[in-house]
Design an enzyme around this catalytic site. Structure first.
Site, mmCIF file in Angstrom:
data_model
loop_
_atom_site.group_PDB
_atom_site.id
_atom_site.type_symbol
_atom_site.label_atom_id
_atom_site.label_comp_id
_atom_site.label_asym_id
_atom_site.label_seq_id
_atom_site.Cartn_x
_atom_site.Cartn_y
_atom_site.Cartn_z
ATOM 1 N N PRO A 285 0.699 -1.283 0.055
ATOM 2 C CA PRO A 285 -0.007 -0.008 -0.002
ATOM 3 C C PRO A 285 0.683 1.023 -0.061
ATOM 4 C CG PRO A 285 -0.052 -1.041 2.180
ATOM 5 C CD PRO A 285 0.434 -2.002 1.185
ATOM 6 N N ASN A 286 0.305 2.187 -0.577
ATOM 7 C CA ASN A 286 0.868 3.829 -0.950
ATOM 8 C C ASN A 286 2.058 3.605 -1.610
ATOM 9 O OD1 ASN A 286 -1.058 4.596 0.633
ATOM 10 N ND2 ASN A 286 -0.403 3.780 2.356
ATOM 11 N N ARG B 90 5.014 10.529 -2.760
ATOM 12 C CA ARG B 90 4.649 10.544 -1.397
ATOM 13 C C ARG B 90 5.836 10.852 -0.285
ATOM 14 N NH1 ARG B 90 4.600 4.447 1.518
ATOM 15 N NH2 ARG B 90 3.661 5.265 3.265
ATOM 16 N N TYR C 248 10.746 8.851 1.331
ATOM 17 C CA TYR C 248 10.976 7.873 0.346
ATOM 18 C C TYR C 248 11.549 8.256 -0.967
ATOM 19 C CZ TYR C 248 7.619 5.805 3.513
ATOM 20 O OH TYR C 248 7.128 5.326 4.806
ATOM 21 N N ASN D 51 7.790 -5.534 -0.439
ATOM 22 C CA ASN D 51 7.712 -4.373 0.364
ATOM 23 C C ASN D 51 6.366 -4.149 1.042
ATOM 24 O OD1 ASN D 51 7.624 -1.928 1.718
ATOM 25 N ND2 ASN D 51 9.019 -0.706 0.553
ATOM 26 N N ALA E 276 2.951 -0.708 5.109
ATOM 27 C CA ALA E 276 2.170 -0.665 6.521
ATOM 28 C C ALA E 276 1.913 -1.930 6.930
ATOM 29 C CB ALA E 276 1.227 0.520 6.608
ATOM 30 N N GLU F 29 12.036 -9.370 2.944
ATOM 31 C CA GLU F 29 11.433 -8.219 3.447
ATOM 32 C C GLU F 29 12.111 -6.902 3.267
ATOM 33 O OE1 GLU F 29 10.801 -8.455 7.572
ATOM 34 O OE2 GLU F 29 9.776 -6.202 7.649
ATOM 35 N N HIS G 142 12.223 -2.567 3.035
ATOM 36 C CA HIS G 142 11.917 -1.292 3.161
ATOM 37 C C HIS G 142 12.890 -0.337 2.706
ATOM 38 C CE1 HIS G 142 8.824 -3.049 5.748
ATOM 39 N NE2 HIS G 142 9.738 -3.792 6.282
ATOM 40 N N ARG H 221 12.557 4.902 13.072
ATOM 41 C CA ARG H 221 11.092 5.787 12.876
ATOM 42 C C ARG H 221 10.029 5.554 14.090
ATOM 43 N NH1 ARG H 221 9.011 5.371 7.077
ATOM 44 N NH2 ARG H 221 7.771 6.976 7.727
HETATM 45 C C1 DQA Z 1 7.890 1.043 4.170
HETATM 46 C C2 DQA Z 1 8.009 1.645 5.834
HETATM 47 C C3 DQA Z 1 6.521 1.203 6.441
HETATM 48 O O1 DQA Z 1 6.436 1.444 7.721
HETATM 49 C C4 DQA Z 1 5.594 2.266 5.667
HETATM 50 O O2 DQA Z 1 4.499 1.969 6.103
HETATM 51 C C5 DQA Z 1 5.496 2.151 4.268
HETATM 52 C C6 DQA Z 1 7.123 2.118 3.615
HETATM 53 C C7 DQA Z 1 9.065 1.746 3.737
HETATM 54 O O3 DQA Z 1 9.547 1.074 2.404
HETATM 55 O O4 DQA Z 1 10.243 2.021 4.249
HETATM 56 O O5 DQA Z 1 4.524 2.358 3.629
HETATM 57 O O6 DQA Z 1 7.643 -0.214 3.957
#
Ligand code: DQA
Length: 144
Positions: free
Chosen positions: A9-10, A17, A22, A76, A79, A101, A103, A110
């Site tokens: 998501p996102n 964003r 990011y 990735n 959230a 995984e 990120h 954070r």
């Molecule tokens: C993320 C870190 C997550 O906490 C966050 O919700 C994201 C992006 C990252 O790539 O740093 O959407 O996965």
């Protein structure tokens, strides 16, 4: 080798964003660079904001049609990382397919809630905090 990159998501909004966290680059543009970096690896890409679609795509990577299958996954989960037991179950369900995984940000530096990953125990490893380069490092690891 075929590696599937899955963004949750996102992450469709990368480049727009919260660029201070990011970065200012879209994932599509970065993907072109990744493909040049790994010419002998077939990189396929899937993004969804929906938990169920992410789970379906992971299932397909292991049990789906030949065209959907992958040898490994860089995920990735955004959230969902922090609370989706359903996603963790999906990763466990596709073992021995390896999932790393990923990120972009350093989740451990954070907010407190980002320090918890419910998917980490079922992933082969975690790469976080190197910006978009986290994906390259994950692919590097999965290629070995
Ligand atoms: C993320 C870190 C997550 O906490 C966050 O919700 C994201 C992006 C990252 O790539 O740093 O959407 O996965």
């Amino acid at each position: 080798m075929r590696i599937l990159i899955v963004n949750g998501p996102n992450l469709n909004l990368l480049g727009r964003r919260e660029p201070h966290i990011y970065g200012a680059r879209s994932f599509e543009s970065y993907l072109d660079e990744l493909r040049e970096t790994f010419p002998d690896t077939e990189l396929t890409y899937f993004q969804s904001n929906s938990e169920g679609e992410l789970i379906d795509r992971l299932h397909a990577a292991a049990y789906g049609a030949e065209t959907d299958k992958a040898d490994a996954v860089a995920l990735n989960a955004g959230a969902y990382t922090h609370y989706s037991v359903a996603l963790a179950d999906a990763i466990a369900a596709i073992a021995p397919l390896r999932v790393v995984e990923v990120h972009i940000s350093n989740v451990n530096a954070r907010e407190e809630f980002r320090r918890r990953s419910v998917i980490a125990p079922v992933c082969a490893g975690t790469i976080a905090g190197f910006g978009l380069d986290s994906y390259r490092l994950a692919i590097e690891a999965l290629s070995r």
